[in-house]
Design an enzyme around this catalytic site. Structure first.
Site, short mmCIF file in Angstrom:
data_model
loop_
_atom_site.label_atom_id
_atom_site.label_comp_id
_atom_site.label_asym_id
_atom_site.label_seq_id
_atom_site.Cartn_x
_atom_site.Cartn_y
_atom_site.Cartn_z
N ASP A 143 38.90 37.31 45.84
CA ASP A 143 37.53 36.81 46.04
C ASP A 143 37.46 35.85 47.21
O ASP A 143 38.21 34.89 47.30
CB ASP A 143 37.04 36.12 44.77
CG ASP A 143 36.93 37.08 43.60
OD1 ASP A 143 36.16 38.04 43.70
OD2 ASP A 143 37.65 36.87 42.60
N ASP A 162 44.67 36.54 48.33
CA ASP A 162 43.77 36.39 47.19
C ASP A 162 42.70 37.47 47.35
O ASP A 162 42.62 38.14 48.38
CB ASP A 162 43.15 34.98 47.22
CG ASP A 162 42.21 34.72 46.07
OD1 ASP A 162 42.44 35.29 44.98
OD2 ASP A 162 41.24 33.97 46.25
#
Length: 528
Positions: free
Chosen positions: A108, A106
């Site tokens: 963030d 991922d």
């Protein structure tokens, strides 16, 4: 947030008392869990005799108490602290990196770690704190669906334990039908699971406190929806992206370490991919800041605006190719090319086009539901959870104050369990005093982490609701992706063999897997 953030806990350690006699932990044969043999010693499984020498039962209990204090003091030398490494990786399941060929990330709070200054009203309490729509409470729930008393708040004000119990029909238990569903949302409760939730929790508390303080009537369900919509707009309108892009030095942490992790994996022949809900322009600027202009050459596949978690379950959304300016192409996607950018899509097409399946894939994310749950349960990928709060919690666990407080608390609990057979009036007063001291110790230990909610991993002795899902949905967990730099790319992680309730703790030297060995802990069988 005023009134709800972490407060400094009152400093209180166990007094170090001088004592002259022999160590309480004798090497001579003894009854496990009951201390060394001697006058008044008692095994719960054996008939209880009266205290030696005609001593009063209460005096016998206090003698056992003092013996246990000396034992705890002797068994906790100064070097017992700092056993755990905040930069370590912790395993819920055995996994060998030698078998992992593909690494996914991922963006963030995984590739990009953000400073706390991004959330000015940040809570260090975390994702396991729930908001119940219809009673408008923020509260902490354990793995067995019980509210931890002392952690329920309406606005900024604590809710008395008696009121919490009354709200749930005379119990602390939250019925299953009210609890969060698979993705953390239930009919009347929402579970806050990640750092992005902290401003939302703070805003909810402040608004509720304002309404209550000014005698304003409000519908809790409407308030919750309005606050949630406002937080969503911050993301939809790109305000958060603008703040970070304006000052990446301020907001993005450990960028050089992220670069080191990715470069190291590629150098060892691993394939990398990125799946994020963030837009390409934002990801591109962040990755250029951390890695450099050619960052896409490190990744075999890059997918933005993926719309997780529906990316993992909805087969209908096709991949679209983006150009350098962010414009969408119309051509059908028949393969995923290195160096290209793709938008949306779905996991089923991803698996078909890449053939990256099963345990040879390891995916890292910060949200247990949106990032990890489907991948582990439905597709058999290995998963790694990024828990930024872990670093701070381990530093607290490593303090002498925490170690002494928790060890004496456990010892006192063991005394209560074994000595409850004494039921004369004076002994009951002693046991009541011990119960009071145990509750005080629990509150002190809780406040070391956070004055309002305590640790994100425990509600006193039980795991939190969050902890249970962390174990279920992640093979590994760590404070940041940079922890990978501390291990070889063929390292095997072994979870600790912690005893079940019916098992004897025969493997005390394995309590701190990957840490220094602590032979003296063998004597701690006398404590609990």
């Amino acid at each position: 947030m005023a009134g709800v953030g972490l407060r400094a806990a009152a400093r209180r350690c166990l007094p170090r008392r001088d004592h002259g006699g022999p160590r309480a932990a004798s090497s001579s044969p003894s009854c496990p869990g009951c201390g060394p043999p001697g006058p008044g010693a008692h095994c719960p499984g054996a008939p209880r005799s009266a205290p030696a020498g005609g001593a009063e039962p209460s005096a016998h209990l206090w003698a056992r108490y003092q013996d246990m204090r000396r034992l705890v003091h002797d068994l906790l030398p100064p070097e017992v602290c700092s056993l755990l490494n905040p930069a370590a990786i912790y395993a819920n399941n055995e996994i060998s990196l030698r078998d992992v060929e593909v690494y996914g990330f991922d963006y963030d709070y995984t590739l990009a770690q953000y400073a706390d200054t991004l959330h000015p009203e940040i809570f260090t309490a975390a994702r396991d704190i729930l908001i119940e729509h219809y009673k408008s409470l923020l509260m902490k729930i354990d793995a067995f669906h019980y509210v931890q008393l002392g952690t329920a708040y309406r606005g900024l004000q604590p809710v008395p334990d008696e009121e919490v119990i009354d709200l749930y029909g005379g119990t602390q238990h939250i019925p299953l039908y009210q609890m969060s569903g698979f993705y953390g949302k239930g009919p009347s409760i929402k579970q806050f699971m990640d750092i992005f939730s902290l401003p939302e929790m703070a805003l909810l508390s402040c608004v509720v406190d304002h309404f209550l303080g000014h005698g304003l009537e409000f519908d809790q369900a409407h308030l919750y929806k309005d606050v949630t919509d406002a937080i969503r707009d911050v993301h939809v309108k790109g305000l958060m992206y603008q703040w970070i892009e304006r000052d990446m030095e301020k907001y993005i942490l450990r960028g050089d370490e992220t670069f080191a992790v990715l470069s190291r994996l590629v150098a060892h022949g691993k394939q990398l991919f990125l799946i994020t809900n963030s837009p390409f322009s934002f990801v591109d600027k962040g990755m250029r800041h951390m890695v450099g202009a050619d960052w896409r050459q490190l990744f075999d596949v890059v997918i933005v605006q993926a719309d997780k978690p529906s990316f993992f379950t909805d087969r209908r959304k096709p991949f679209r190719k983006l150009d350098e300016k962010g414009s969408l192409h119309w051509d059908r996607i028949t393969r995923l090319e290195k160096g290209k950018i793709y938008r949306q899509g779905n996991l089923f097409d991803f698996l078909r086009l890449t053939e990256w399946r099963g345990p040879r894939v390891l995916y890292f994310g910060d949200h247990l539901y949106s990032d990890l749950a489907d991948l582990m349960l439905r597709h058999g990928w290995r998963t790694g959870a990024i828990i930024p709060e872990l670093e701070r919690e381990i530093r607290i666990i490593n303090t002498e104050q925490y170690m002494h407080s928790l060890t004496w608390q456990q010892a006192l609990t063991g005394l209560l369990e074994r000595m409850q057979t004494y039921q004369d009036a004076e002994s009951r007063q002693v046991l009541a005093a011990w119960m009071k001291e145990r509750q005080e110790l629990r509150c002190i230990t809780k406040a070391l982490f956070n004055a309002q909610f305590g640790s994100i991993f425990r509600t006193f002795h039980n795991p939190t609701y969050f902890s249970r899902r962390l174990v279920r949905f992640s093979d590994l967990y760590m404070a940041s992706l940079s922890c990978l730099l501390n291990y070889r790319v063929d390292f095997t992680f072994y979870p600790r063999r912690t005893p079940l309730q019916h098992e004897a703790p025969l493997w005390m030297d394995q309590l701190c897997t990957g840490c220094m060995k602590t032979p003296f802990l063998g004597d701690m069988a006398h404590i609990r």
